[in-house]
Design an enzyme around this catalytic site. Sequence first.
Site, mmCIF file in Angstrom:
data_model
loop_
_atom_site.group_PDB
_atom_site.id
_atom_site.type_symbol
_atom_site.label_atom_id
_atom_site.label_comp_id
_atom_site.label_asym_id
_atom_site.label_seq_id
_atom_site.Cartn_x
_atom_site.Cartn_y
_atom_site.Cartn_z
ATOM 1 N N LYS A 93 0.818 -1.211 0.000
ATOM 2 C CA LYS A 93 0.000 0.000 0.000
ATOM 3 C C LYS A 93 0.860 1.273 0.000
ATOM 4 O O LYS A 93 2.056 1.224 0.311
ATOM 5 C CB LYS A 93 -0.948 -0.043 1.211
ATOM 6 C CG LYS A 93 -1.931 -1.237 1.156
ATOM 7 C CD LYS A 93 -2.954 -1.179 2.282
ATOM 8 C CE LYS A 93 -3.933 -2.345 2.195
ATOM 9 N NZ LYS A 93 -5.006 -2.254 3.214
ATOM 10 N N TYR B 76 -12.391 -1.867 -4.349
ATOM 11 C CA TYR B 76 -12.952 -2.068 -3.008
ATOM 12 C C TYR B 76 -14.478 -1.963 -2.996
ATOM 13 O O TYR B 76 -15.062 -1.686 -1.946
ATOM 14 C CB TYR B 76 -12.341 -1.078 -2.026
ATOM 15 C CG TYR B 76 -10.933 -1.438 -1.571
ATOM 16 C CD1 TYR B 76 -10.721 -2.515 -0.697
ATOM 17 C CD2 TYR B 76 -9.817 -0.732 -1.995
ATOM 18 C CE1 TYR B 76 -9.450 -2.854 -0.269
ATOM 19 C CE2 TYR B 76 -8.532 -1.063 -1.566
ATOM 20 C CZ TYR B 76 -8.359 -2.129 -0.698
ATOM 21 O OH TYR B 76 -7.097 -2.469 -0.262
ATOM 22 N N PHE C 46 -15.755 3.530 6.376
ATOM 23 C CA PHE C 46 -14.376 3.903 6.056
ATOM 24 C C PHE C 46 -14.073 3.858 4.567
ATOM 25 O O PHE C 46 -12.916 4.016 4.161
ATOM 26 C CB PHE C 46 -13.391 3.008 6.825
ATOM 27 C CG PHE C 46 -13.563 1.523 6.574
ATOM 28 C CD1 PHE C 46 -13.004 0.901 5.465
ATOM 29 C CD2 PHE C 46 -14.293 0.749 7.461
ATOM 30 C CE1 PHE C 46 -13.163 -0.458 5.237
ATOM 31 C CE2 PHE C 46 -14.459 -0.620 7.243
ATOM 32 C CZ PHE C 46 -13.893 -1.222 6.121
ATOM 33 N N ARG D 206 -2.622 -14.436 4.332
ATOM 34 C CA ARG D 206 -3.311 -13.694 5.399
ATOM 35 C C ARG D 206 -2.703 -14.014 6.769
ATOM 36 O O ARG D 206 -2.560 -13.139 7.611
ATOM 37 C CB ARG D 206 -4.817 -13.954 5.358
ATOM 38 C CG ARG D 206 -5.454 -13.333 4.108
ATOM 39 C CD ARG D 206 -6.958 -13.521 4.046
ATOM 40 N NE ARG D 206 -7.661 -12.688 5.007
ATOM 41 C CZ ARG D 206 -7.992 -11.405 4.796
ATOM 42 N NH1 ARG D 206 -7.653 -10.805 3.672
ATOM 43 N NH2 ARG D 206 -8.656 -10.733 5.702
ATOM 44 N N THR E 137 -5.686 -7.315 10.536
ATOM 45 C CA THR E 137 -5.935 -6.074 9.787
ATOM 46 C C THR E 137 -5.332 -4.864 10.498
ATOM 47 O O THR E 137 -4.729 -3.998 9.864
ATOM 48 C CB THR E 137 -7.452 -5.870 9.609
ATOM 49 O OG1 THR E 137 -8.007 -7.034 8.990
ATOM 50 C CG2 THR E 137 -7.748 -4.652 8.751
ATOM 51 N N ARG F 3 2.353 -6.875 8.687
ATOM 52 C CA ARG F 3 1.620 -5.703 9.188
ATOM 53 C C ARG F 3 2.191 -5.212 10.517
ATOM 54 O O ARG F 3 2.202 -4.011 10.780
ATOM 55 C CB ARG F 3 0.127 -6.016 9.295
ATOM 56 C CG ARG F 3 -0.543 -5.952 7.926
ATOM 57 C CD ARG F 3 -1.967 -6.424 7.949
ATOM 58 N NE ARG F 3 -2.653 -6.058 6.716
ATOM 59 C CZ ARG F 3 -3.826 -6.562 6.353
ATOM 60 N NH1 ARG F 3 -4.432 -7.447 7.144
ATOM 61 N NH2 ARG F 3 -4.393 -6.195 5.229
ATOM 62 N N ASN G 289 -2.067 -0.209 6.685
ATOM 63 C CA ASN G 289 -1.572 -1.473 7.236
ATOM 64 C C ASN G 289 -0.662 -2.241 6.269
ATOM 65 O O ASN G 289 -0.646 -3.471 6.262
ATOM 66 C CB ASN G 289 -2.750 -2.332 7.718
ATOM 67 C CG ASN G 289 -3.776 -2.579 6.630
ATOM 68 O OD1 ASN G 289 -3.595 -2.148 5.496
ATOM 69 N ND2 ASN G 289 -4.842 -3.278 6.954
ATOM 70 N N HIS H 25 -2.143 -5.605 1.309
ATOM 71 C CA HIS H 25 -3.464 -6.193 1.072
ATOM 72 C C HIS H 25 -3.287 -7.678 0.769
ATOM 73 O O HIS H 25 -2.254 -8.088 0.254
ATOM 74 C CB HIS H 25 -4.125 -5.509 -0.136
ATOM 75 C CG HIS H 25 -5.311 -6.261 -0.674
ATOM 76 N ND1 HIS H 25 -6.554 -6.180 -0.094
ATOM 77 C CD2 HIS H 25 -5.426 -7.121 -1.712
ATOM 78 C CE1 HIS H 25 -7.390 -6.973 -0.778
ATOM 79 N NE2 HIS H 25 -6.730 -7.549 -1.762
ATOM 80 N N GLU I 295 -9.506 -10.175 -8.384
ATOM 81 C CA GLU I 295 -8.513 -9.126 -8.128
ATOM 82 C C GLU I 295 -7.279 -9.296 -9.017
ATOM 83 O O GLU I 295 -6.681 -8.312 -9.459
ATOM 84 C CB GLU I 295 -8.122 -9.131 -6.647
ATOM 85 C CG GLU I 295 -9.275 -8.702 -5.746
ATOM 86 C CD GLU I 295 -8.970 -8.809 -4.252
ATOM 87 O OE1 GLU I 295 -9.859 -8.529 -3.444
ATOM 88 O OE2 GLU I 295 -7.821 -9.181 -3.895
#
Length: 139
Positions: A11, A51, A59, A87, A93, A104, A114, A117, A128
Amino acid sequence: MSGNKTLIMIKPTAVRKAYIGPIMGKIAEGGFKIKAMKYTCLSIEQAKAFYAVHSERPFFGELTEFMSSGPIVAAILEKDNAVEEWRNFIGATNPAEAAEGTIRKLYGTSLGENAVHGSDSDENAEIEGNFFFSATERY
Ligand code: ATP
Ligand code: MG
């Protein structure tokens, strides 16, 4: 059996802080193989499309503005059970709640910023992956 591909992003904040290199190192360490990768920038429209599933969440505006605020790295990674493996590897998260040693925890700064993704299902990994990469961009 679960699928072997996931779509990940580094990110904007992590890119700005020069964490691309360290995160790429973690990707290798974790045994993920790179199938496709690009350095790019999402427009606000592209961030909203990516998203869309979160469009009703409070948010959504903050998330899409942040994700279009600067360059990102997008990649398709391959590993057995890739979605779950990635993950687990990146942690919770919220970086404050992420386990020690996860991406993260190491490179995230807040719930919104964070670091990375990861797709949340095999179905979304496919959607995606197709969002960022054509068939000829995968090796
Ligand atoms: P990602 O989809 O980015 O891998 P995730 O699956 O762990 O993260 P989601 O529930 O899909 O989490 O939320 C998408 C992103 O929206 C999160 O990564 C986070 O940056 C942001 N986000 C989630 N909840 C909040 C919140 N309450 N406030 C601000 N941002 C949030
Ligand atoms: Mg998610």
